[in-house]
Design a protein around this motif. Sequence first.
Motif, PDB file in Angstrom:
ATOM      1  N   LYS A   1     -16.518   9.676  68.676  1.00  0.00           N
ATOM      2  CA  LYS A   1     -16.677   9.860  70.121  1.00  0.00           C
ATOM      3  C   LYS A   1     -16.672   8.520  70.859  1.00  0.00           C
ATOM      4  O   LYS A   1     -16.523   8.494  72.078  1.00  0.00           O
ATOM      5  CB  LYS A   1     -17.984  10.593  70.412  1.00  0.00           C
ATOM      6  CG  LYS A   1     -17.942  12.070  70.098  1.00  0.00           C
ATOM      7  CD  LYS A   1     -18.840  12.874  71.022  1.00  0.00           C
ATOM      8  CE  LYS A   1     -18.439  14.328  71.090  1.00  0.00           C
ATOM      9  NZ  LYS A   1     -17.793  14.885  69.899  1.00  0.00           N
ATOM     10  N   SER A   2     -16.873   7.419  70.127  1.00  0.00           N
ATOM     11  CA  SER A   2     -16.976   6.113  70.796  1.00  0.00           C
ATOM     12  C   SER A   2     -15.885   5.129  70.412  1.00  0.00           C
ATOM     13  O   SER A   2     -15.723   4.119  71.070  1.00  0.00           O
ATOM     14  CB  SER A   2     -18.338   5.479  70.479  1.00  0.00           C
ATOM     15  OG  SER A   2     -19.373   6.182  71.124  1.00  0.00           O
ATOM     16  N   ASN A   3     -15.164   5.386  69.334  1.00  0.00           N
ATOM     17  CA  ASN A   3     -14.138   4.426  68.902  1.00  0.00           C
ATOM     18  C   ASN A   3     -12.865   5.164  68.502  1.00  0.00           C
ATOM     19  O   ASN A   3     -12.841   5.882  67.498  1.00  0.00           O
ATOM     20  CB  ASN A   3     -14.673   3.597  67.722  1.00  0.00           C
ATOM     21  CG  ASN A   3     -13.751   2.445  67.381  1.00  0.00           C
ATOM     22  OD1 ASN A   3     -12.530   2.552  67.527  1.00  0.00           O
ATOM     23  ND2 ASN A   3     -14.318   1.348  66.925  1.00  0.00           N
TER      24      ASN A   3
ATOM     25  N   ASP B   1     -19.215  11.896  63.666  1.00  0.00           N
ATOM     26  CA  ASP B   1     -18.905  12.453  64.982  1.00  0.00           C
ATOM     27  C   ASP B   1     -19.334  11.494  66.099  1.00  0.00           C
ATOM     28  O   ASP B   1     -18.622  11.309  67.086  1.00  0.00           O
ATOM     29  CB  ASP B   1     -19.611  13.811  65.113  1.00  0.00           C
ATOM     30  CG  ASP B   1     -19.150  14.573  66.334  1.00  0.00           C
ATOM     31  OD1 ASP B   1     -17.919  14.704  66.512  1.00  0.00           O
ATOM     32  OD2 ASP B   1     -19.993  15.025  67.116  1.00  0.00           O
TER      33      ASP B   1
END
Lengths: 243, 243
Positions: A186-188, A182
Amino acid sequence: MTYCVGLRLNKGLVFMADTRTNAGVDNFSTTRKMFSWSIPGERAITIMTAGNLATTQAMISLLNERSEAVADRDPGILNQPTMFQVARLVGATLKEVIAYSTPSSPSAADQFGASVIVGGQIKGGKPTIFLVYPEGNFIEVSADSPFFQIGETKYGKPILVRAYDADLAFEDALKLLIVSFDSTVKSNLSVGLPFDLQVYESDSYDVDRTARIETDDPVYKRISSRWGDALKNALDQLPPYEI
Amino acid sequence: MTYCVGLRLNKGLVFMADTRTNAGVDNFSTTRKMFSWSIPGERAITIMTAGNLATTQAMISLLNERSEAVADRDPGILNQPTMFQVARLVGATLKEVIAYSTPSSPSAADQFGASVIVGGQIKGGKPTIFLVYPEGNFIEVSADSPFFQIGETKYGKPILVRAYDADLAFEDALKLLIVSFDSTVKSNLSVGLPFDLQVYESDSYDVDRTARIETDDPVYKRISSRWGDALKNALDQLPPYEI
């Protein structure tokens, strides 16, 4: 990109892989990156792949002996005597596929490269996991490095480093992996749901404990949404830093 | 590598930077990456740098007008009317330094590249932070992206994304940054202590609230060692994932 993790626990092995594949942010799709073979009561082998999709699909096809007529197929992966030999076969196949795509330019090797996690158990041996490099060589999990990541490994690593414990129960290890995945999605954008997961219990020689976490999975959603609050509570437990 | 973060809070700004610089794992050293200028009651400006050390040091020297005789120095950064103009000056200086080092080969631009975070406040304007790229252009913090990271940004990002809150008190924001930095140093040898930090309270026009966290800082050690347990407790609060 991709994100796959293979964890070795005292109880067995846990594998988790995302399914997003892309050629630019405007061209993405879903594809399976986790593959299993088994002979019940004798061996169970699982492979996860990251890297160039043509390379990894060709490697899996060759491991399945799709170059042979259907009647003649006898996948070598089911004939190796040890997991070490399985890792060697995977490494040799991966290296061969990459070499085929890159006849001359060395820089193309990066372009067609891939990494593979291969884990499982063959009767007479213990459950283990190998990380296979595009050069065909590989390393094995150990007490000091009990898990391997491939693909976009950085965002999800700190939680694994901090919370991994060899004594984890399978359902807690899956929860830990879900948090790690998760943090990564959320970042990639190149890592995405659904996630494939598999639990291998030592000496079960069974690859059937699998599941796919879809985007609307209620437990995943609850873990994801509660994790923010849980982290804030965790921070509250720490002493503040006064200048 | 390097790790620097600039956060905008409702109360002001917080900056934190590591100090490790290296040319290979067998050649590392400690160097300051955070620099401040101020005119009390009128402006306060802080810069953090990541990238080629020759580039960033030359940029700071030029901003300090070290090319002028001591008596003639009148740093432009202290004469700009707005933070936007400060960011422009920093971008132009950075670009000039990189161009000087890379007369011909475009690939060398990567080698001598650098990124800069510049933040602060000039009377008449609000406190703000810019992220300046090696090309000399820049972006500004906003409600949607209230912090900037440069250098090794991935390991420390998930905790910032989850726990950042514009209403954080300074001491809690520092705690959050320490956790983010701690996650990074645990995964990347090229980021290391000591850490420089600075808190800027809105309308204070003061760059004096700074500290350096040394390797043996007792509060840092306590935050770092308790974070593992706090994370495990946080995970315990989440529902397990049963296949």
